[in-house]
Design a protein around this motif. Structure first.
Motif, mmCIF file in Angstrom:
data_model
loop_
_atom_site.group_PDB
_atom_site.id
_atom_site.type_symbol
_atom_site.label_atom_id
_atom_site.label_comp_id
_atom_site.label_asym_id
_atom_site.label_seq_id
_atom_site.Cartn_x
_atom_site.Cartn_y
_atom_site.Cartn_z
ATOM 1 N N ARG A 133 37.955 42.997 46.316
ATOM 2 C CA ARG A 133 38.159 41.550 46.338
ATOM 3 C C ARG A 133 38.447 41.011 44.927
ATOM 4 O O ARG A 133 39.301 40.137 44.755
ATOM 5 C CB ARG A 133 36.904 40.856 46.882
ATOM 6 C CG ARG A 133 36.725 41.027 48.373
ATOM 7 C CD ARG A 133 35.343 40.560 48.815
ATOM 8 N NE ARG A 133 35.185 40.694 50.242
ATOM 9 C CZ ARG A 133 35.544 39.765 51.128
ATOM 10 N NH1 ARG A 133 36.014 38.604 50.713
ATOM 11 N NH2 ARG A 133 35.402 39.969 52.414
ATOM 12 N N ARG A 178 42.666 52.521 44.440
ATOM 13 C CA ARG A 178 41.472 53.138 45.045
ATOM 14 C C ARG A 178 40.893 54.197 44.106
ATOM 15 O O ARG A 178 39.703 54.267 43.899
ATOM 16 C CB ARG A 178 41.808 53.803 46.394
ATOM 17 C CG ARG A 178 42.288 52.877 47.475
ATOM 18 C CD ARG A 178 42.143 53.518 48.847
ATOM 19 N NE ARG A 178 40.742 53.600 49.229
ATOM 20 C CZ ARG A 178 40.086 52.615 49.828
ATOM 21 N NH1 ARG A 178 40.677 51.498 50.135
ATOM 22 N NH2 ARG A 178 38.804 52.758 50.122
ATOM 23 N N ASP A 216 34.508 54.221 52.294
ATOM 24 C CA ASP A 216 34.762 55.583 51.794
ATOM 25 C C ASP A 216 33.638 56.109 50.911
ATOM 26 O O ASP A 216 33.827 57.087 50.185
ATOM 27 C CB ASP A 216 36.057 55.572 50.973
ATOM 28 C CG ASP A 216 35.959 54.614 49.792
ATOM 29 O OD1 ASP A 216 35.002 53.797 49.758
ATOM 30 O OD2 ASP A 216 36.823 54.667 48.902
ATOM 31 N N ARG A 218 42.505 45.442 58.924
ATOM 32 C CA ARG A 218 41.791 45.855 57.726
ATOM 33 C C ARG A 218 41.210 47.231 57.936
ATOM 34 O O ARG A 218 40.750 47.892 57.102
ATOM 35 C CB ARG A 218 40.668 44.875 57.386
ATOM 36 C CG ARG A 218 41.219 43.526 57.001
ATOM 37 C CD ARG A 218 40.173 42.476 56.994
ATOM 38 N NE ARG A 218 39.288 42.632 55.868
ATOM 39 C CZ ARG A 218 37.978 42.441 55.923
ATOM 40 N NH1 ARG A 218 37.397 42.130 57.023
ATOM 41 N NH2 ARG A 218 37.240 42.575 54.849
HETATM 42 O O1 DC Z 1 33.664 44.703 52.906
HETATM 43 P P1 DC Z 1 34.596 43.661 52.352
HETATM 44 O O2 DC Z 1 35.097 42.711 53.405
HETATM 45 O O3 DC Z 1 34.015 42.919 51.180
HETATM 46 O O4 DC Z 1 35.856 44.486 51.798
HETATM 47 C C1 DC Z 1 36.966 43.864 51.200
HETATM 48 C C2 DC Z 1 38.222 44.696 51.434
HETATM 49 O O5 DC Z 1 38.192 45.934 50.749
HETATM 50 C C3 DC Z 1 38.481 45.049 52.898
HETATM 51 O O6 DC Z 1 39.896 44.978 53.103
HETATM 52 C C4 DC Z 1 37.994 46.479 53.017
HETATM 53 C C5 DC Z 1 38.314 47.042 51.648
HETATM 54 N N1 DC Z 1 37.406 48.098 51.179
HETATM 55 C C6 DC Z 1 37.885 49.380 51.077
HETATM 56 O O7 DC Z 1 39.045 49.644 51.415
HETATM 57 N N2 DC Z 1 37.071 50.359 50.582
HETATM 58 C C7 DC Z 1 35.828 50.095 50.215
HETATM 59 N N3 DC Z 1 35.050 51.058 49.716
HETATM 60 C C8 DC Z 1 35.325 48.774 50.332
HETATM 61 C C9 DC Z 1 36.142 47.792 50.822
#
Ligand code: DC
Length: 180
Positions: free
Chosen positions: A39, A108, A131, A180
């Motif tokens: 975010r 990532r 992940d 998502r």
């Molecule tokens: O859990 P959240 O809604 O705060 O996550 C925000 C975004 O990041 C959502 O699109 C999922 C992604 N995310 C991810 O791909 N890998 C992670 N380890 C944590 C969140």
């Protein structure tokens, strides 16, 4: 690396954050909210007006600022270049656009590196994100995978959005959650 690493993985709306936060409190562990990292990068990219579908631009944003994540009572605070953005990164706009950041492999990779660095400096960590047990901390001491019925996940997310004044239909929320 920390003495104890607990990972909580699962899809959006499965209750990861609530469980992770409570568990971190019980264990007196640091809580790592990895979604907040995606975010934060999304928020900074939107502020900079960059094309969110351009992975290199997102990476430049990540390298061009200081992203600071710190544990505080009941959660994690986030600052970019010393400006607190803990609340701003929860906006419906950032929630909707975070999928661009989450689907950029180089971003990532870098965020996983930062997550390991966060854990390396702490004794006990409870970390949540899709992940964490599979990629970031494959050797974690304890791993959980949480899930919930898709209708329930959509209902929870919609309640969160309504609390922020965003009136999306349940169907729209369900679609967004699936994307998502
Ligand atoms: O859990 P959240 O809604 O705060 O996550 C925000 C975004 O990041 C959502 O699109 C999922 C992604 N995310 C991810 O791909 N890998 C992670 N380890 C944590 C969140």
């Amino acid at each position: 690396m920390a003495d104890l690493i607990v990972t909580i993985d699962g899809p959006a709306g499965s209750g990861k954050s609530t469980v992770a936060r409570l568990l971190a409190q019980k264990l007196a562990a640091s809580f790592l909210d990895t979604g907040a990292m995606y975010r934060a990068v999304t928020f900074a990219a939107v502020q900079a007006g960059v094309d969110l579908s351009d992975q290199q631009k997102l990476l430049d944003v990540l390298h061009g600022h200081r992203f600071q994540f710190s544990t505080r009572a009941g959660g994690m605070s986030v600052a970019i270049d010393d400006v607190d953005v803990t609340e701003q990164i929860r906006s419906p706009d950032v929630t909707a656009k975070a999928r661009y950041t989450a689907s950029a492999p180089k971003v990532r990779e870098e965020l996983v590196r930062m997550q390991r660095e966060f854990a390396a400096g702490r004794r006990k960590v409870v970390t949540e994100g899709r992940d964490q047990g599979t990629v970031a901390f494959a050797d974690a001491d304890v791993k959980f995978f949480l899930t919930a019925d898709p209708a329930e996940r959509a209902r929870r997310r919609q309640a969160e959005l309504h609390a922020k004044g965003c009136n999306e239909s349940l169907e729209e929320t369900r679609k967004a959650i699936e994307e998502r």
